[in-house]
Design an enzyme around this catalytic site. Structure first.
Site, PDB file in Angstrom:
ATOM      1  N   ARG A 110      -6.673 -12.513 -16.158  1.00 41.28           N
ATOM      2  CA  ARG A 110      -6.542 -12.856 -14.870  1.00 41.28           C
ATOM      3  C   ARG A 110      -7.934 -13.735 -14.464  1.00 41.28           C
ATOM      4  O   ARG A 110      -8.981 -13.312 -15.174  1.00 41.28           O
ATOM      5  CB  ARG A 110      -6.549 -11.416 -13.862  1.00 41.28           C
ATOM      6  CG  ARG A 110      -6.626 -11.651 -12.360  1.00 41.28           C
ATOM      7  CD  ARG A 110      -5.850 -10.629 -11.820  1.00 41.28           C
ATOM      8  NE  ARG A 110      -6.149 -10.427 -10.389  1.00 41.28           N
ATOM      9  CZ  ARG A 110      -5.226 -11.048  -9.611  1.00 41.28           C
ATOM     10  NH1 ARG A 110      -4.365 -12.282  -9.930  1.00 41.28           N
ATOM     11  NH2 ARG A 110      -5.369 -11.148  -8.224  1.00 41.28           N
ATOM     12  N   THR A 399       2.212 -18.618  -7.619  1.00 43.75           N
ATOM     13  CA  THR A 399       2.802 -17.661  -8.682  1.00 43.75           C
ATOM     14  C   THR A 399       4.260 -17.536  -9.369  1.00 43.75           C
ATOM     15  O   THR A 399       5.067 -18.286  -8.524  1.00 43.75           O
ATOM     16  CB  THR A 399       2.880 -15.939  -8.219  1.00 43.75           C
ATOM     17  OG1 THR A 399       1.285 -15.941  -7.510  1.00 43.75           O
ATOM     18  CG2 THR A 399       2.675 -14.843  -9.367  1.00 43.75           C
TER      19      THR A 399
HETATM   20  N1  GLY Z   1      -1.961 -13.952  -6.326  1.00 45.28           N
HETATM   21  C1  GLY Z   1      -0.878 -12.952  -6.585  1.00 45.28           C
HETATM   22  C2  GLY Z   1      -1.331 -11.736  -7.138  1.00 45.28           C
HETATM   23  O1  GLY Z   1      -2.277 -11.623  -8.231  1.00 45.28           O
HETATM   24  O2  GLY Z   1      -0.575 -10.612  -6.808  1.00 45.28           O
END
Ligand code: GLY
Length: 589
Positions: A110, A399
């Site tokens: 992430r 996403t």
């Molecule tokens: N950006 C969407 C998530 O990480 O939940």
């Protein structure tokens, strides 16, 4: 599948039918055709939300790659053909099942906040532009976290793959350089975000005119990205985090008001984490740990539902349209979403006693707050817990998901994101940069783009990862893996995955029906039960839910799920399904 769903699917798939890579395996939709978005395979399969990307993954499997190679190739292709949802400028999570030793690995790649970020970095900062999603955490340089996708893909292939990275990257270089037809789903988002995208010299080139969206099927070329991908294939993540491409990322970020430094990029690291898992309904659910709150939400909800008497489950197998069941499902989410708001942050920086939060006592307390015919206020499910002193802060669709199953039984469940459509809507080295900083709490008590209210543990800070809902999941029964699933769609990611898993594994719905069935969503705050326009819940079921006190609000759709179901007995060996809400098609053999 209903006629209207089929029509919607056919329209969404339209952009894919002219695909040079995907055409030979894309069936023409016919009135009586089986649901093409869910197909059976005997050897291996890929389910991604863009037909070309599934096809690229399947080609890598045919070329001797395994699930990790195919997932990496699919991610790279998604980043080329659907820059609205994911790509090298974003990040994600991988849950990988290695069949030979039955091990499970979770990789967190992430995005991280740059070192100069702080809890007050958005205080009094004016919007950097106009139009939708135009706050400083959503548009321009301050919106971007340091991308993790290049490091994540490199690690997936190096650690688990069977092919050289260059081979895995090659189909995406070709797509970027030769061009690809943009699907209807992607072009639709160039309407609202078109003006912001035209501010970027690379994205401006994708539009045929000064006004209006990109037409579905328009062939888009991305030569600058092609060069960046080539360098990545040759030198791996190092090519992105150090040297000329890194310098370009820093300078483009700063030119758009950002605070990136070269050191931020050099410091990026993938983190391996222990996945969360729990046994419910005779199945083992393995899913994402923090910084995702999605996995926790799913496991807490399943624990509550599993603890309720059997009579709450629909009595007619093959359908989820049952008000008593949907009421229980909606109620089961209110407590964990409350926990998310109050406690969740980067687990490397805040205390998150997940075992205590999932304890049998807490589940029992939430079950006793449940009323079978009344929607309870979310606060009735609130169960404060004591945390240690590490939390020192004050109180308070983009996403894309893909699943791959290879011929050896390895499984890759990957969710990848740039957050909102087209990320922060600027590019660097041809890469669309993320706006993942919006997943932090801009301020305690403020809601992000998904209406998720931010808590103190999720304020931005140097090197932190924002809380996510992304929850790549694999479900097992006594004989091994049964389902790979995950979703895109902000806060709705987890509620959608859970419903598809329950539809197909508990309610015996074929995967295609489990995917296309109406979904609901409740996240505690606001106190609204969301139903879909795409797949409307039958009116009588909505009436019964209203009678229980639910405030029903329609939205376009509840997330986008990709899933692969592994068969037992007479069932097909592999059924791969792509959500008709986004127009993906599976590929495989
Ligand atoms: N950006 C969407 C998530 O990480 O939940």
């Amino acid at each position: 599948m209903t006629r209207s769903l089929f029509r919607a699917f056919a329209i969404l798939a339209l952009g894919a039918l002219s695909s040079p890579l995907g055409a030979q395996n894309v069936p023409e939709p016919e009135a009586e055709a089986p649901p093409a978005f869910a197909r059976d395979f005997t050897r291996h399969a890929v389910a991604a939300d863009q037909p070309i990307a599934s096809q690229v993954g399947a080609e890598i499997l045919e070329a001797g790659g395994n699930a990790a190679d195919a997932a990496a190739a699919t991610m790279l292709a998604l980043g080329v053909v659907n820059p609205a949802s994911s790509g090298m400028g974003g990040g994600g999570f991988l849950l990988y099942y290695k069949a030979s030793d039955q091990s499970l690995t979770f990789l967190d790649f992430r995005e991280r906040a740059p070192a100069a970020s702080s809890a007050s970095m958005y205080d009094d900062v004016p919007n950097p532009g106009e139009g939708p999603a135009a706050r400083a955490s959503q548009l321009g340089g301050l919106a971007s976290g340091v991308p993790g996708e290049p490091a994540g893909i490199d690690m997936m292939v190096t650690r688990f793959g069977a092919l050289p990275l260059e081979t895995v990257v090659a189909p995406s270089v070709k797509l970027a350089e030769d061009g690809f037809p943009m699907t209807a789903y992607v072009t639709r988002m160039t309407g609202p975000f078109g003006a912001q995208m035209r501010e970027d010299d690379v994205m401006r080139e994708w539009f045929a005119s000064e006004q209006g969206p990109i037409e579905p099927g328009t062939v888009v070329r991305r030569p600058t990205l092609g060069r960046t991908l080539r360098a990545f294939g040759e030198r791996g993540a190092q090519a992105i985090y150090d040297g000329p491409i890194a310098r370009e990322i820093v300078s483009r970020n700063r030119a758009r008001g950002g605070i990136f430094t070269a050191q931020d990029l050099r410091d990026y690291e993938v983190v391996e984490r222990e996945p969360l898992s729990a046994d419910h309904f005779g199945l083992r659910f393995v899913t994402a740990p923090p910084p995702s709150a999605g996995g926790y939400t799913m496991l807490q909800s399943l624990a509550i539902l599993d603890g309720l008497p059997e009579r709450y489950r629909p009595r007619t197998p093959g359908s989820n349209a049952n008000a008593g069941w949907l009421h229980a499902v909606a109620e089961s989410w209110k407590g964990p979403f409350f926990d998310r708001q109050r406690y969740f942050g980067d687990p490397d920086h805040v205390s998150l006693p997940i075992a205590q939060m999932l304890s049998a006592d807490r589940v029992a307390a939430r079950i006793s707050a449940f009323h079978p015919t009344l929607a309870m206020p979310s606060a009735d499910y609130d169960l404060p817990i004591r945390l240690d002193e590490r939390v020192t802060q004050p109180d308070n669709t983009g996403t894309s998901h893909l699943c791959v199953v290879d011929g050896e039984g390895n499984i890759a469940s990957v969710t990848t994101t740039v957050n909102l459509p087209f990320g922060a809507r600027y590019t660097a080295a041809g890469i669309v940069m993320n706006d993942e900083m919006d997943d932090f709490a801009r301020a305690v008590g403020e809601a992000n783009a998904f209406g998720l209210v931010g808590g103190a543990p999720n304020l931005p800070g140097p090197g932190r990862r924002p809380v996510s809902t992304m929850s790549p999941t694999i479900v097992f029964d006594a004989d091994g893996p049964r389902l790979c699933a995950g979703a895109a769609g902000g806060s709705r990611i987890v509620t959608a995955i859970q419903q598809v898993a329950m539809n197909t594994l508990l309610l015996d719905m074929p995967l295609g029906d489990a995917l296309s069935a109406p979904r609901i969503h409740h996240q505690g705050t606001p106190n609204q039960l969301r139903v879909e326009e795409f797949a409307p819940l039958p009116e009588e079921v909505q009436r019964e839910l209203r009678a229980r006190g639910h405030v029903i609000e329609p939205i376009r759709n509840v997330a986008v799920v990709q899933a692969i179901r592994l068969g037992r007995g007479d069932e097909p060996a592999i059924t791969a399904g792509c959500d008709p809400r986004k127009g993906g098609l599976p590929a495989g053999r």
